[in-house]
Write an enzyme that holds these catalytic residues in place. Sequence first.
Site, PDB file in Angstrom:
ATOM      1  N   HIS A   1     -10.824  -4.332   2.510  1.00 24.96           N
ATOM      2  CA  HIS A   1     -10.865  -4.171   3.970  1.00 24.96           C
ATOM      3  C   HIS A   1     -11.781  -3.026   4.416  1.00 24.96           C
ATOM      4  O   HIS A   1     -11.924  -2.808   5.620  1.00 24.96           O
ATOM      5  CB  HIS A   1      -9.451  -3.916   4.474  1.00 24.96           C
ATOM      6  CG  HIS A   1      -8.883  -2.635   3.922  1.00 24.96           C
ATOM      7  ND1 HIS A   1      -8.565  -2.476   2.591  1.00 24.96           N
ATOM      8  CD2 HIS A   1      -8.634  -1.458   4.512  1.00 24.96           C
ATOM      9  CE1 HIS A   1      -8.138  -1.247   2.394  1.00 24.96           C
ATOM     10  NE2 HIS A   1      -8.169  -0.600   3.535  1.00 24.96           N
ATOM     11  N   ASP A   2     -12.347  -2.282   3.471  1.00 27.73           N
ATOM     12  CA  ASP A   2     -13.218  -1.144   3.828  1.00 27.73           C
ATOM     13  C   ASP A   2     -14.690  -1.454   3.596  1.00 27.73           C
ATOM     14  O   ASP A   2     -15.527  -0.551   3.676  1.00 27.73           O
ATOM     15  CB  ASP A   2     -12.855   0.085   2.976  1.00 27.73           C
ATOM     16  CG  ASP A   2     -11.494   0.648   3.312  1.00 27.73           C
ATOM     17  OD1 ASP A   2     -11.053   0.477   4.466  1.00 27.73           O
ATOM     18  OD2 ASP A   2     -10.867   1.260   2.424  1.00 27.73           O
TER      19      ASP A   2
ATOM     20  N   GLU B   1      -6.806   3.848  -5.622  1.00 28.09           N
ATOM     21  CA  GLU B   1      -8.130   3.886  -4.986  1.00 28.09           C
ATOM     22  C   GLU B   1      -8.810   5.176  -5.434  1.00 28.09           C
ATOM     23  O   GLU B   1      -8.352   6.261  -5.110  1.00 28.09           O
ATOM     24  CB  GLU B   1      -7.941   3.874  -3.468  1.00 28.09           C
ATOM     25  CG  GLU B   1      -9.247   3.809  -2.728  1.00 28.09           C
ATOM     26  CD  GLU B   1      -9.104   4.199  -1.266  1.00 28.09           C
ATOM     27  OE1 GLU B   1      -9.850   3.650  -0.457  1.00 28.09           O
ATOM     28  OE2 GLU B   1      -8.278   5.061  -0.939  1.00 28.09           O
TER      29      GLU B   1
ATOM     30  N   ASP C   1      -3.302   4.569  -2.101  1.00 27.69           N
ATOM     31  CA  ASP C   1      -4.386   5.014  -1.229  1.00 27.69           C
ATOM     32  C   ASP C   1      -4.834   6.427  -1.624  1.00 27.69           C
ATOM     33  O   ASP C   1      -4.000   7.291  -1.900  1.00 27.69           O
ATOM     34  CB  ASP C   1      -3.826   5.012   0.198  1.00 27.69           C
ATOM     35  CG  ASP C   1      -4.874   5.156   1.273  1.00 27.69           C
ATOM     36  OD1 ASP C   1      -5.681   4.241   1.446  1.00 27.69           O
ATOM     37  OD2 ASP C   1      -4.865   6.201   1.948  1.00 27.69           O
TER      38      ASP C   1
ATOM     39  N   ASP D   1       0.851  -1.179   0.000  1.00 33.29           N
ATOM     40  CA  ASP D   1       0.000   0.000   0.000  1.00 33.29           C
ATOM     41  C   ASP D   1       0.892   1.237   0.000  1.00 33.29           C
ATOM     42  O   ASP D   1       1.907   1.279   0.699  1.00 33.29           O
ATOM     43  CB  ASP D   1      -0.867   0.017   1.269  1.00 33.29           C
ATOM     44  CG  ASP D   1      -2.345  -0.098   0.958  1.00 33.29           C
ATOM     45  OD1 ASP D   1      -2.924   0.928   0.580  1.00 33.29           O
ATOM     46  OD2 ASP D   1      -2.897  -1.203   1.080  1.00 33.29           O
TER      47      ASP D   1
HETATM   48  C1  NOJ Z   1      -8.451   4.178   2.241  1.00 34.34           C
HETATM   49  C2  NOJ Z   1      -8.125   2.943   3.005  1.00 34.34           C
HETATM   50  O1  NOJ Z   1      -8.515   1.835   2.258  1.00 34.34           O
HETATM   51  C3  NOJ Z   1      -8.826   3.064   4.321  1.00 34.34           C
HETATM   52  O2  NOJ Z   1      -8.776   1.859   5.055  1.00 34.34           O
HETATM   53  C4  NOJ Z   1      -8.228   4.201   5.081  1.00 34.34           C
HETATM   54  O3  NOJ Z   1      -8.981   4.425   6.252  1.00 34.34           O
HETATM   55  C5  NOJ Z   1      -8.210   5.489   4.266  1.00 34.34           C
HETATM   56  N1  NOJ Z   1      -7.876   5.301   2.884  1.00 34.34           N
HETATM   57  C6  NOJ Z   1      -7.215   6.451   4.833  1.00 34.34           C
HETATM   58  O4  NOJ Z   1      -5.909   6.067   4.510  1.00 34.34           O
END
Ligand code: NOJ
Length: 613
Positions: free
Chosen positions: A347-348, A272, A214, A107
């Site tokens: 994971h989100d 992302e 990210d 990441d």
């Molecule tokens: C995206 C990540 O996937 C997430 O888990 C994180 O909280 C935020 N960006 C901040 O880095």
Amino acid sequence: MVSLVSASSSKGTWWKEGTAYQIYPASFKDSNGDGLGDIAGILSKVDYLKDLGVDIVWVSPMFESPQIDMGYDISNYEAVHAPYGTLEAMQALIDACHARGMKIILDLVINHTSAEHAWFKESRSSRDNPKRDWYIWKPPRHAEDGTRLPPTNWRSYFSGSTWEWDEHTQEYYLHLFAKEMPDLNWENKETRQAIYDSAMRFWLEKGVDGFRIDCVNMYSKRAGFLDAPIVDAAVFEQPAWSEYANGPRMHEFLREMNREVLDKYDTVTVGELPHTPDPQHVLRYVGSGDKQMSMVFQFDIVDIGQGASGKYRFQDWKLPQFKATVTKWQQFIEGTDGWTTSFCENHDQGRSVSRFASDAPEHREHSAKMLALMLTTLTGTLFIYQGQEIGMINVPKEWTIDQDYQDIESVNFFHNAIKVARQTMAGDQQAIQDEIDYIRRSIQILGRDNARTPMQWDDSNKSAGFTDRPEGGWMRTHDLYPEINVAKQQGDANSVLSFWKSMIRLRRSHKDLFVYGNFRIYEPGNEDTFVYAKTTVPAGEAAVGAGQAAVVVLNFTGKDQTVNLPSADEVGALRLQVGSYTDSAAAEDVDLAAGPGQQRTLRPWEGRLYMSL
Ligand code: NOJ
């Protein structure tokens, strides 16, 4: 700058054809009995990944961090979070992946650092510190009565303001996420160079093969720092991505990053990319002619069901919306040099079986296989999130937010929503309770913790084999681990895991159709079934030759559904190749040469794949 050439003109690219697998280090495998996953744990499972058919391992943040946001708050890019291991352990993992012919990506979290990062400590030490401008500092505003106000009304992703007041230097700093995660100032060239050196070159020199980037569209904030439009008059802070996402210098920054760093290595990047619904805009990021990113995770699919004014305000959805989303992000690269991704978990997000299908005991395995059939037949790079391959599901409804949930985003959202309800609902206890119940239900469906429970390896102990620590892992293990675990599924040829394995292999042996093919949808308005074809010929042309078409039929309901197969004029004669119900694997020729399309009846949550003869 998108060239109009076929997306498949660069066939053979490892990061297009490879299957990627995301590992969330805290929850994957604990090797030393402290209740937290670690790098040695990942190392012990590298052969499992290879056996699954994984080509690219993506490890979520394992860098030094105070863990306010599970490692997305990095205090030193060049060190490993000590409970996870050491730099030597990471080198061993990189080497172990390479030794098995797999790539490994990390990441790249460079919109912000932790407030504990040495750069921020310097920046906040005084207004004239040389690193002051490495972060975004602004003076306060004042209301007419003299009350101090933050520079803008922007709402942070983790609730509350994006601005934190610094008593020592009497200014606010910007943080789009937690106050412990200050945003870096990308306008400063020296800052960018430090990021390239510390977060990128350091790891590329150790052999990593690229990055998941990210918040990739948030580095360039709009100059002026204006208030965001008010969409919720009840509160001061407003959603403000219009002010900080896809800002004016975003493409320039990414070009520079490629020119100065990435181009010197054979890398993949996957960004992302929230808040970017326009395909033409996404193509600017992923068109290979412009060298910004290999591909992105566009957010439409994972945004399904999320509220417009707040993530955890669940809104019901219907299948045509889901199908339109898949279709849009399949077709947008056709005839261009861009690239796409096939994914629906990370994971989100809540688990896909629970969100998009059914996690009821009688349906969850069929649902998991049906979704696997879909994902493995879509064009683009396939990303699997840990546990998806065994059909892990959302946490049980009985788990409580105060005791069992850990995630800063959903816990803050819950408490903030209660606070606002109490302030704005004028003592109407029933209305307040309804609001609390609604937010709780929304978090049960969409909450990030659903994806963060420990990986369920076996039923050897109450932690599903994730850890040996007698009191269990850092986060509660899913109650259903005796039924859903790797060991059980490894011994079962009809398991979800075995299904994923065979589909990954099938995808690999028919890359023209599945990795690179063109996408056609049938009956987009049907609310129960999803029928599409993948073809090796462009839209509008008949795909009647052998190997030119695959037809996928999916039942997105818990009842029998009849589907119309596309006509022989369009896709030729078909043969059943895969059925997600064990007994539908029996040979079922579908000779469509004679005339109009035929019908087939699918059982609840069943998926079938037909291939042209
Ligand atoms: C995206 C990540 O996937 C997430 O888990 C994180 O909280 C935020 N960006 C901040 O880095």
